[in-house]
Scaffold this motif. Structure first.
Motif, PDB file in Angstrom:
ATOM      1  N   GLU A  32      53.776 -21.357  54.187  1.00  0.00           N
ATOM      2  CA  GLU A  32      53.939 -22.499  53.293  1.00  0.00           C
ATOM      3  C   GLU A  32      53.921 -23.836  54.038  1.00  0.00           C
ATOM      4  O   GLU A  32      53.689 -24.886  53.446  1.00  0.00           O
ATOM      5  CB  GLU A  32      55.228 -22.367  52.456  1.00  0.00           C
ATOM      6  CG  GLU A  32      56.515 -22.452  53.257  1.00  0.00           C
ATOM      7  CD  GLU A  32      56.967 -21.150  53.909  1.00  0.00           C
ATOM      8  OE1 GLU A  32      58.135 -21.077  54.311  1.00  0.00           O
ATOM      9  OE2 GLU A  32      56.167 -20.196  54.031  1.00  0.00           O
ATOM     10  N   HIS A  33      54.151 -23.798  55.349  1.00  0.00           N
ATOM     11  CA  HIS A  33      54.124 -25.012  56.179  1.00  0.00           C
ATOM     12  C   HIS A  33      52.996 -24.983  57.209  1.00  0.00           C
ATOM     13  O   HIS A  33      52.866 -25.910  57.994  1.00  0.00           O
ATOM     14  CB  HIS A  33      55.453 -25.181  56.924  1.00  0.00           C
ATOM     15  CG  HIS A  33      56.630 -25.351  56.031  1.00  0.00           C
ATOM     16  ND1 HIS A  33      56.819 -26.473  55.267  1.00  0.00           N
ATOM     17  CD2 HIS A  33      57.679 -24.528  55.770  1.00  0.00           C
ATOM     18  CE1 HIS A  33      57.947 -26.352  54.576  1.00  0.00           C
ATOM     19  NE2 HIS A  33      58.482 -25.175  54.856  1.00  0.00           N
ATOM     20  N   GLN A  34      52.225 -23.911  57.234  1.00  0.00           N
ATOM     21  CA  GLN A  34      51.217 -23.681  58.273  1.00  0.00           C
ATOM     22  C   GLN A  34      51.823 -24.008  59.641  1.00  0.00           C
ATOM     23  O   GLN A  34      51.295 -24.811  60.411  1.00  0.00           O
ATOM     24  CB  GLN A  34      49.950 -24.493  58.009  1.00  0.00           C
ATOM     25  CG  GLN A  34      49.192 -23.941  56.810  1.00  0.00           C
ATOM     26  CD  GLN A  34      47.914 -24.665  56.531  1.00  0.00           C
ATOM     27  OE1 GLN A  34      47.926 -25.839  56.198  1.00  0.00           O
ATOM     28  NE2 GLN A  34      46.817 -23.952  56.658  1.00  0.00           N
ATOM     29  N   LEU A 104      45.570 -17.277  57.866  1.00  0.00           N
ATOM     30  CA  LEU A 104      45.057 -18.629  58.107  1.00  0.00           C
ATOM     31  C   LEU A 104      43.572 -18.675  57.787  1.00  0.00           C
ATOM     32  O   LEU A 104      42.813 -17.833  58.271  1.00  0.00           O
ATOM     33  CB  LEU A 104      45.289 -18.966  59.589  1.00  0.00           C
ATOM     34  CG  LEU A 104      44.991 -20.354  60.068  1.00  0.00           C
ATOM     35  CD1 LEU A 104      46.002 -21.333  59.484  1.00  0.00           C
ATOM     36  CD2 LEU A 104      45.064 -20.407  61.585  1.00  0.00           C
ATOM     37  N   PRO A 105      43.135 -19.635  56.978  1.00  0.00           N
ATOM     38  CA  PRO A 105      41.696 -19.736  56.732  1.00  0.00           C
ATOM     39  C   PRO A 105      40.963 -20.241  57.971  1.00  0.00           C
ATOM     40  O   PRO A 105      41.550 -20.902  58.826  1.00  0.00           O
ATOM     41  CB  PRO A 105      41.593 -20.747  55.587  1.00  0.00           C
ATOM     42  CG  PRO A 105      42.852 -21.525  55.624  1.00  0.00           C
ATOM     43  CD  PRO A 105      43.892 -20.637  56.235  1.00  0.00           C
ATOM     44  N   ALA A 106      39.690 -19.925  58.053  1.00  0.00           N
ATOM     45  CA  ALA A 106      38.872 -20.422  59.160  1.00  0.00           C
ATOM     46  C   ALA A 106      38.864 -21.942  59.103  1.00  0.00           C
ATOM     47  O   ALA A 106      38.903 -22.539  58.027  1.00  0.00           O
ATOM     48  CB  ALA A 106      37.447 -19.885  59.046  1.00  0.00           C
ATOM     49  N   LEU A 129      50.095 -26.533  62.231  1.00  0.00           N
ATOM     50  CA  LEU A 129      48.644 -26.667  62.163  1.00  0.00           C
ATOM     51  C   LEU A 129      48.280 -27.556  60.982  1.00  0.00           C
ATOM     52  O   LEU A 129      48.680 -27.280  59.847  1.00  0.00           O
ATOM     53  CB  LEU A 129      48.008 -25.291  61.989  1.00  0.00           C
ATOM     54  CG  LEU A 129      48.418 -24.234  63.016  1.00  0.00           C
ATOM     55  CD1 LEU A 129      47.848 -22.884  62.637  1.00  0.00           C
ATOM     56  CD2 LEU A 129      47.997 -24.643  64.398  1.00  0.00           C
ATOM     57  N   LEU A 130      47.529 -28.618  61.257  1.00  0.00           N
ATOM     58  CA  LEU A 130      47.087 -29.528  60.208  1.00  0.00           C
ATOM     59  C   LEU A 130      45.561 -29.510  60.181  1.00  0.00           C
ATOM     60  O   LEU A 130      44.924 -29.641  61.233  1.00  0.00           O
ATOM     61  CB  LEU A 130      47.592 -30.946  60.480  1.00  0.00           C
ATOM     62  CG  LEU A 130      49.101 -31.087  60.649  1.00  0.00           C
ATOM     63  CD1 LEU A 130      49.456 -32.494  61.119  1.00  0.00           C
ATOM     64  CD2 LEU A 130      49.820 -30.781  59.341  1.00  0.00           C
ATOM     65  N   PRO A 131      44.949 -29.351  58.992  1.00  0.00           N
ATOM     66  CA  PRO A 131      43.492 -29.309  58.943  1.00  0.00           C
ATOM     67  C   PRO A 131      42.892 -30.636  59.410  1.00  0.00           C
ATOM     68  O   PRO A 131      43.461 -31.701  59.170  1.00  0.00           O
ATOM     69  CB  PRO A 131      43.178 -29.052  57.479  1.00  0.00           C
ATOM     70  CG  PRO A 131      44.435 -29.273  56.729  1.00  0.00           C
ATOM     71  CD  PRO A 131      45.568 -29.247  57.690  1.00  0.00           C
ATOM     72  N   THR A 132      41.756 -30.570  60.091  1.00  0.00           N
ATOM     73  CA  THR A 132      41.056 -31.775  60.506  1.00  0.00           C
ATOM     74  C   THR A 132      39.807 -31.935  59.648  1.00  0.00           C
ATOM     75  O   THR A 132      39.333 -30.978  59.040  1.00  0.00           O
ATOM     76  CB  THR A 132      40.650 -31.730  61.991  1.00  0.00           C
ATOM     77  OG1 THR A 132      39.705 -30.676  62.177  1.00  0.00           O
ATOM     78  CG2 THR A 132      41.840 -31.529  62.907  1.00  0.00           C
TER      79      THR A 132
END
Length: 134
Positions: A32-34, A104-106, A129-132
């Motif tokens: 829920e927080h990655q 975790l998604p790619a 982990l925060l998406p870029t």
């Protein structure tokens, strides 16, 4: 490794592994927080979880930037002392290597980490982990 986390190359095809550095600590993934939660000091799981929620919700939390990790999808949380190729293979004396799925998604992830003492009993390590964009 000098940082609290870092992505390192694995194999010859450009794959990467995310290494949670510093001290050995019981760790789990909070989807829920990655974020990976590391048990640095706490009297209970409930205290550790509450401390993690406090740190994640606090905009004043000081985060260390730990680079970028490229993942091809679901990962495995494991002890870095294990050989990845030996996960799922029973030890000669019995028992299996500890591992946990990380749903975790790619993608390409900005990695940030903190070790924060919340109160006298609870000190948490978090690697988020925060998406870029790219």
């Amino acid at each position: 490794m000098d940082d609290l986390a870092d992505a390192i190359p694995v194999g010859e095809n450009g794959a990467q592994a995310l290494v949670l550095a510093d001290e050995p600590a019981t760790s789990c993934y909070l989807p829920e927080h990655q974020a990976f939660l590391r048990w640095l000091a706490a009297d209970s799981e409930a205290g550790l979880s509450a401390a993690a929620d406090t740190v994640l919700a606090d905009p004043a939390t000081v985060w260390e930037e730990c680079g970028t990790w490229v993942s091809d999808g679901p990962a495995v949380l494991m002890d870095s002392a294990e050989a990845g190729s030996e996960l799922g293979i029973e030890y000669p004396g019995g028992g299996m290597p500890a591992q946990a799925s990380v749903p975790l998604p790619a993608g390409r992830w900005k990695v940030r980490a903190t070790h924060t003492k919340v109160d006298v009993e609870n000190w948490v390590g978090l690697v988020q982990l925060l998406p870029t964009e790219s």
